[in-house]
Structure formats: C-alpha cells, structure tokens
Design a protein around this motif. Structure first.
Motif, PDB file in Angstrom:
ATOM      1  N   TYR A 186      -4.844 -12.572 -34.242  1.00 44.58           N
ATOM      2  CA  TYR A 186      -4.353 -11.847 -33.068  1.00 44.58           C
ATOM      3  C   TYR A 186      -5.292 -12.027 -31.878  1.00 44.58           C
ATOM      4  CZ  TYR A 186      -1.006  -9.759 -36.224  1.00 44.58           C
ATOM      5  OH  TYR A 186      -0.021  -9.576 -37.137  1.00 44.58           O
ATOM      6  N   ASP A 187      -6.099 -13.070 -31.911  1.00 41.69           N
ATOM      7  CA  ASP A 187      -7.044 -13.360 -30.841  1.00 41.69           C
ATOM      8  C   ASP A 187      -6.780 -14.788 -30.374  1.00 41.69           C
ATOM      9  OD1 ASP A 187      -9.194 -13.907 -29.185  1.00 41.69           O
ATOM     10  OD2 ASP A 187     -10.691 -13.068 -30.551  1.00 41.69           O
ATOM     11  N   LEU A 188      -6.263 -14.923 -29.158  1.00 41.73           N
ATOM     12  CA  LEU A 188      -5.902 -16.249 -28.645  1.00 41.73           C
ATOM     13  C   LEU A 188      -7.104 -17.166 -28.468  1.00 41.73           C
ATOM     14  CD1 LEU A 188      -3.196 -15.231 -26.021  1.00 41.73           C
ATOM     15  CD2 LEU A 188      -2.894 -15.939 -28.390  1.00 41.73           C
ATOM     16  N   ALA A 189      -8.305 -16.602 -28.418  1.00 41.75           N
ATOM     17  CA  ALA A 189      -9.497 -17.421 -28.263  1.00 41.75           C
ATOM     18  C   ALA A 189      -9.931 -18.042 -29.597  1.00 41.75           C
ATOM     19  CB  ALA A 189     -10.637 -16.576 -27.696  1.00 41.75           C
ATOM     20  N   LYS A 190      -9.348 -17.599 -30.710  1.00 37.91           N
ATOM     21  CA  LYS A 190      -9.762 -18.089 -32.022  1.00 37.91           C
ATOM     22  C   LYS A 190      -8.781 -19.063 -32.661  1.00 37.91           C
ATOM     23  CE  LYS A 190     -12.583 -14.125 -33.280  1.00 37.91           C
ATOM     24  NZ  LYS A 190     -12.774 -13.049 -34.254  1.00 37.91           N
ATOM     25  N   ALA A 191      -7.640 -19.278 -32.033  1.00 40.62           N
ATOM     26  CA  ALA A 191      -6.642 -20.200 -32.601  1.00 40.62           C
ATOM     27  C   ALA A 191      -5.804 -20.779 -31.471  1.00 40.62           C
ATOM     28  CB  ALA A 191      -5.751 -19.481 -33.597  1.00 40.62           C
ATOM     29  N   VAL A 192      -5.427 -22.043 -31.628  1.00 43.04           N
ATOM     30  CA  VAL A 192      -4.552 -22.685 -30.640  1.00 43.04           C
ATOM     31  C   VAL A 192      -3.096 -22.433 -31.035  1.00 43.04           C
ATOM     32  CG1 VAL A 192      -6.260 -24.452 -30.059  1.00 43.04           C
ATOM     33  CG2 VAL A 192      -4.592 -24.899 -31.858  1.00 43.04           C
ATOM     34  N   PRO A 193      -2.154 -22.574 -30.100  1.00 43.07           N
ATOM     35  CA  PRO A 193      -0.741 -22.434 -30.478  1.00 43.07           C
ATOM     36  C   PRO A 193      -0.404 -23.398 -31.615  1.00 43.07           C
ATOM     37  CG  PRO A 193      -0.952 -22.553 -28.102  1.00 43.07           C
ATOM     38  CD  PRO A 193      -2.313 -22.860 -28.676  1.00 43.07           C
ATOM     39  N   THR A 194       0.425 -22.944 -32.530  1.00 46.80           N
ATOM     40  CA  THR A 194       0.758 -23.727 -33.716  1.00 46.80           C
ATOM     41  C   THR A 194       2.254 -23.940 -33.809  1.00 46.80           C
ATOM     42  OG1 THR A 194      -1.156 -22.830 -34.864  1.00 46.80           O
ATOM     43  CG2 THR A 194       0.546 -23.819 -36.230  1.00 46.80           C
ATOM     44  N   VAL A 195       2.647 -25.175 -34.082  1.00 45.67           N
ATOM     45  CA  VAL A 195       4.040 -25.531 -34.287  1.00 45.67           C
ATOM     46  C   VAL A 195       4.188 -25.929 -35.749  1.00 45.67           C
ATOM     47  CG1 VAL A 195       5.839 -27.204 -33.709  1.00 45.67           C
ATOM     48  CG2 VAL A 195       4.359 -26.292 -31.912  1.00 45.67           C
ATOM     49  N   VAL A 196       5.225 -25.432 -36.405  1.00 45.05           N
ATOM     50  CA  VAL A 196       5.499 -25.789 -37.790  1.00 45.05           C
ATOM     51  C   VAL A 196       6.723 -26.700 -37.796  1.00 45.05           C
ATOM     52  CG1 VAL A 196       6.044 -24.936 -40.090  1.00 45.05           C
ATOM     53  CG2 VAL A 196       4.546 -23.613 -38.593  1.00 45.05           C
ATOM     54  N   MET A 197       6.569 -27.881 -38.373  1.00 37.66           N
ATOM     55  CA  MET A 197       7.659 -28.860 -38.390  1.00 37.66           C
ATOM     56  C   MET A 197       8.268 -28.963 -39.784  1.00 37.66           C
ATOM     57  SD  MET A 197       6.047 -31.929 -36.144  1.00 37.66           S
ATOM     58  CE  MET A 197       7.559 -32.495 -35.408  1.00 37.66           C
ATOM     59  N   ARG A 198       9.538 -29.337 -39.796  1.00 40.55           N
ATOM     60  CA  ARG A 198      10.194 -29.609 -41.079  1.00 40.55           C
ATOM     61  C   ARG A 198       9.402 -30.678 -41.815  1.00 40.55           C
ATOM     62  NH1 ARG A 198      15.764 -31.576 -41.158  1.00 40.55           N
ATOM     63  NH2 ARG A 198      14.835 -33.206 -39.937  1.00 40.55           N
ATOM     64  N   ASN A 199       9.391 -30.606 -43.109  1.00 42.98           N
ATOM     65  CA  ASN A 199       8.642 -31.523 -43.947  1.00 42.98           C
ATOM     66  C   ASN A 199       8.954 -32.976 -43.610  1.00 42.98           C
ATOM     67  OD1 ASN A 199       8.687 -33.038 -46.889  1.00 42.98           O
ATOM     68  ND2 ASN A 199       6.885 -31.768 -46.543  1.00 42.98           N
ATOM     69  N   GLU A 200      10.211 -33.326 -43.460  1.00 43.96           N
ATOM     70  CA  GLU A 200      10.585 -34.715 -43.192  1.00 43.96           C
ATOM     71  C   GLU A 200      10.118 -35.162 -41.809  1.00 43.96           C
ATOM     72  OE1 GLU A 200      11.662 -38.545 -43.229  1.00 43.96           O
ATOM     73  OE2 GLU A 200      11.386 -37.204 -44.932  1.00 43.96           O
ATOM     74  N   ASP A 201      10.214 -34.298 -40.806  1.00 41.79           N
ATOM     75  CA  ASP A 201       9.756 -34.671 -39.465  1.00 41.79           C
ATOM     76  C   ASP A 201       8.245 -34.905 -39.452  1.00 41.79           C
ATOM     77  OD1 ASP A 201      12.355 -34.432 -38.490  1.00 41.79           O
ATOM     78  OD2 ASP A 201      12.083 -32.316 -38.015  1.00 41.79           O
ATOM     79  N   TYR A 202       7.528 -34.001 -40.090  1.00 38.56           N
ATOM     80  CA  TYR A 202       6.073 -34.135 -40.178  1.00 38.56           C
ATOM     81  C   TYR A 202       5.715 -35.413 -40.942  1.00 38.56           C
ATOM     82  CZ  TYR A 202       1.217 -32.621 -40.843  1.00 38.56           C
ATOM     83  OH  TYR A 202      -0.140 -32.523 -40.833  1.00 38.56           O
ATOM     84  N   GLY A 203       6.411 -35.661 -42.041  1.00 37.95           N
ATOM     85  CA  GLY A 203       6.154 -36.860 -42.843  1.00 37.95           C
ATOM     86  C   GLY A 203       6.436 -38.135 -42.078  1.00 37.95           C
ATOM     87  N   ARG A 204       7.485 -38.118 -41.278  1.00 38.19           N
ATOM     88  CA  ARG A 204       7.818 -39.317 -40.495  1.00 38.19           C
ATOM     89  C   ARG A 204       6.711 -39.626 -39.492  1.00 38.19           C
ATOM     90  NH1 ARG A 204      13.015 -40.566 -36.626  1.00 38.19           N
ATOM     91  NH2 ARG A 204      12.618 -42.786 -36.512  1.00 38.19           N
ATOM     92  N   ILE A 205       6.212 -38.594 -38.826  1.00 37.12           N
ATOM     93  CA  ILE A 205       5.110 -38.798 -37.882  1.00 37.12           C
ATOM     94  C   ILE A 205       3.897 -39.345 -38.620  1.00 37.12           C
ATOM     95  CG2 ILE A 205       3.452 -37.590 -36.400  1.00 37.12           C
ATOM     96  CD1 ILE A 205       5.817 -35.709 -35.647  1.00 37.12           C
ATOM     97  N   SER A 206       3.615 -38.796 -39.793  1.00 34.54           N
ATOM     98  CA  SER A 206       2.484 -39.268 -40.597  1.00 34.54           C
ATOM     99  C   SER A 206       2.644 -40.738 -40.967  1.00 34.54           C
ATOM    100  CB  SER A 206       2.362 -38.408 -41.851  1.00 34.54           C
ATOM    101  OG  SER A 206       1.320 -38.860 -42.664  1.00 34.54           O
ATOM    102  N   ARG A 207       3.852 -41.143 -41.370  1.00 39.13           N
ATOM    103  CA  ARG A 207       4.099 -42.536 -41.740  1.00 39.13           C
ATOM    104  C   ARG A 207       3.961 -43.471 -40.536  1.00 39.13           C
ATOM    105  NH1 ARG A 207       7.990 -39.759 -44.569  1.00 39.13           N
ATOM    106  NH2 ARG A 207       9.665 -40.370 -43.159  1.00 39.13           N
ATOM    107  N   ILE A 208       4.448 -43.039 -39.381  1.00 35.29           N
ATOM    108  CA  ILE A 208       4.339 -43.869 -38.176  1.00 35.29           C
ATOM    109  C   ILE A 208       2.867 -44.044 -37.799  1.00 35.29           C
ATOM    110  CG2 ILE A 208       4.828 -43.952 -35.695  1.00 35.29           C
ATOM    111  CD1 ILE A 208       7.519 -42.545 -36.346  1.00 35.29           C
ATOM    112  N   LEU A 209       2.109 -42.945 -37.848  1.00 36.98           N
ATOM    113  CA  LEU A 209       0.680 -43.031 -37.549  1.00 36.98           C
ATOM    114  C   LEU A 209      -0.034 -43.914 -38.569  1.00 36.98           C
ATOM    115  CD1 LEU A 209      -0.072 -39.317 -36.601  1.00 36.98           C
ATOM    116  CD2 LEU A 209      -0.176 -41.295 -35.068  1.00 36.98           C
ATOM    117  N   GLY A 210       0.405 -43.842 -39.824  1.00 36.70           N
ATOM    118  CA  GLY A 210      -0.181 -44.661 -40.880  1.00 36.70           C
ATOM    119  C   GLY A 210      -0.007 -46.151 -40.635  1.00 36.70           C
TER     120      GLY A 210
END
Length: 135
Positions: A41-65
C-alpha cells in the motif's frame, strides 16, 4: 526465502533501478488471470504491475528468447485515496409471516476489481439476489 520475501525483493530491485512497470505471468491455464493489489500500500515500494495471460506472457518470452526486441505500451491511470473511501453495501430485511422466526440470508458484493469483468464480479450476483428477494 518465502514467496512474499521474494516478491518484496523483486519490488525493491525494480524501484531501486528505476523500472516503470512490472509485468507478471498469471501462470494459469485457459486465459485465467489472478492478480492482487500492491501489498505494501506504499507506491514508493512497488511499481505498477500488469498481469498477463499465460500465453501472452509466454509469447513475449519466446520472442525475446529469439533475440527479437519487444516493445510494450501501457497507459495506467491510478488514483490513491490516502484518506480512505467509503464503500456501500445494501442490507434489507423483509419480515415474514408464517415462518417469521426463521432467517434466509442472500448476499452479493458491490465492488469490482481490475482483473474482473465488473458484470460478473459481482453485479450479476447482486442483481440475482435482488430478484430472488422480490419473490
């Protein structure tokens, strides 16, 4: 380290290194997303976080790979209420006649959150309870 301690260490690393955003894998099948709020609950201790669907996250990981750069663009608008906010719920009592000593409780919650669709969390539950109470 516990999962919580690892999460705090990652948040501290991201903040210390000027990260603008954290992207997490939902790690769930069938496009399901599970997400939580900033646990500090302290904005100075964490950056905004986005949670992606498993497949979308995996696709980005594969492209970066493969060595291909990936650019993500987000527009995040948050508002913090340090003084708090009032939340409302509806409570009603319909007095019975022949079974007036018995109680039937129905419930739903009047809020929504970022990883839900709004109508199903839980507006539909509230509408269903209201219709049940009408009869």
């Amino acid at each position: 380290m516990t999962a919580r301690q690892i999460d705090e260490a990652v948040d501290a690393f991201l903040v210390a290194n000027g990260a603008r955003l954290r992207v997490n894998d939902a790690a769930r099948e069938h496009g399901q997303i599970i997400a939580f709020n900033n646990r500090t609950y302290d904005l100075a201790k964490a950056v905004p976080t986005v949670v992606m669907r498993n497949e979308d996250y995996g696709r980005i990981s594969r492209i970066l790979g493969d060595g291909t750069p990936v650019t993500l663009e987000f527009t995040i608008v948050n508002k913090v209420y340090p003084e708090g906010r009032t939340a409302y719920n509806v409570v009603s009592e319909i007095l019975g006649t022949d079974k007036k000593d018995e109680i039937v409780m129905l419930g739903g919650h009047l809020d929504s959150w970022h990883s839900a669709t709004g109508a199903t969390d839980n507006a539909i539950g509230c509408a269903t309870m209201m219709e049940a109470a009408r009869f």
